[in-house]
Design a protein around this motif. Structure first.
Motif, PDB file in Angstrom:
ATOM      1  N   VAL A 234       0.838  -1.210   0.000  1.00  0.00           N
ATOM      2  CA  VAL A 234       0.000   0.000   0.000  1.00  0.00           C
ATOM      3  C   VAL A 234       0.869   1.255   0.000  1.00  0.00           C
ATOM      4  CG1 VAL A 234      -1.645   1.355   1.368  1.00  0.00           C
ATOM      5  CG2 VAL A 234      -2.022  -1.090   1.049  1.00  0.00           C
TER       6      VAL A 234
ATOM      7  N   ASP B 103      -0.316   5.403  -4.593  1.00  0.00           N
ATOM      8  CA  ASP B 103      -1.117   6.554  -4.181  1.00  0.00           C
ATOM      9  C   ASP B 103      -2.610   6.230  -4.323  1.00  0.00           C
ATOM     10  OD1 ASP B 103      -1.591   9.119  -3.252  1.00  0.00           O
ATOM     11  OD2 ASP B 103      -1.551   9.995  -5.263  1.00  0.00           O
ATOM     12  N   ILE B 104      -2.989   5.033  -3.886  1.00  0.00           N
ATOM     13  CA  ILE B 104      -4.401   4.651  -3.864  1.00  0.00           C
ATOM     14  C   ILE B 104      -4.707   4.045  -2.499  1.00  0.00           C
ATOM     15  CG2 ILE B 104      -4.575   4.329  -6.367  1.00  0.00           C
ATOM     16  CD1 ILE B 104      -4.390   1.359  -5.964  1.00  0.00           C
ATOM     17  N   SER B 105      -5.972   3.869  -2.204  1.00  0.00           N
ATOM     18  CA  SER B 105      -6.395   3.403  -0.885  1.00  0.00           C
ATOM     19  C   SER B 105      -5.997   1.949  -0.642  1.00  0.00           C
ATOM     20  CB  SER B 105      -7.914   3.540  -0.748  1.00  0.00           C
ATOM     21  OG  SER B 105      -8.561   2.598  -1.585  1.00  0.00           O
ATOM     22  N   GLY B 106      -5.974   1.595   0.617  1.00  0.00           N
ATOM     23  CA  GLY B 106      -5.711   0.216   0.996  1.00  0.00           C
ATOM     24  C   GLY B 106      -6.761  -0.717   0.425  1.00  0.00           C
ATOM     25  N   ALA B 107      -8.016  -0.254   0.384  1.00  0.00           N
ATOM     26  CA  ALA B 107      -9.091  -1.070  -0.186  1.00  0.00           C
ATOM     27  C   ALA B 107      -8.850  -1.303  -1.674  1.00  0.00           C
ATOM     28  CB  ALA B 107     -10.440  -0.396   0.043  1.00  0.00           C
ATOM     29  N   GLY B 108      -8.366  -0.291  -2.363  1.00  0.00           N
ATOM     30  CA  GLY B 108      -8.061  -0.431  -3.789  1.00  0.00           C
ATOM     31  C   GLY B 108      -6.960  -1.450  -4.021  1.00  0.00           C
TER      32      GLY B 108
END
Length: 90
Positions: free
Chosen positions: A33, A37-42
């Motif tokens: 993660v 530069d994206i969310s943990g969910a992504g």
């Protein structure tokens, strides 16, 4: 696992980048993660697609999940592609 799932997993640039990071060795989900530069969910969704395609394996150690490459699937894909390409002398 079918080649269709493998190709689908490899079609996304973020998933390919995850595989590149894992080339150096196993990483925890948190370490992966941090590289994007994206969310943990992504990232979790991308990891799930890679896992479903059997391109990565995970193992749980305590409260951490570590991911590593499954090179045998990548080797199978490479052999398949080379067979399609064929020998120029054929």
């Amino acid at each position: 696992m079918g080649i269709q799932n493998t190709i689908k997993a490899l079609s996304d640039p973020i998933r390919r980048k995850i595989l590149e990071h894992l080339k150096a060795g196993r990483l925890s989900a948190g370490e992966i993660v941090e590289k994007f530069d994206i969310s943990g969910a992504g990232i979790s969704k991308h990891l799930s697609v890679l896992k479903d395609a059997d391109l990565i394996r995970d193992s749980k150690e305590g409260k951490f999940i570590y991911y590593e490459l499954n090179t045998s699937v990548l080797e199978e894909v490479m052999l398949w592609l080379m067979a399609i390409k064929g020998d120029k002398n054929d």
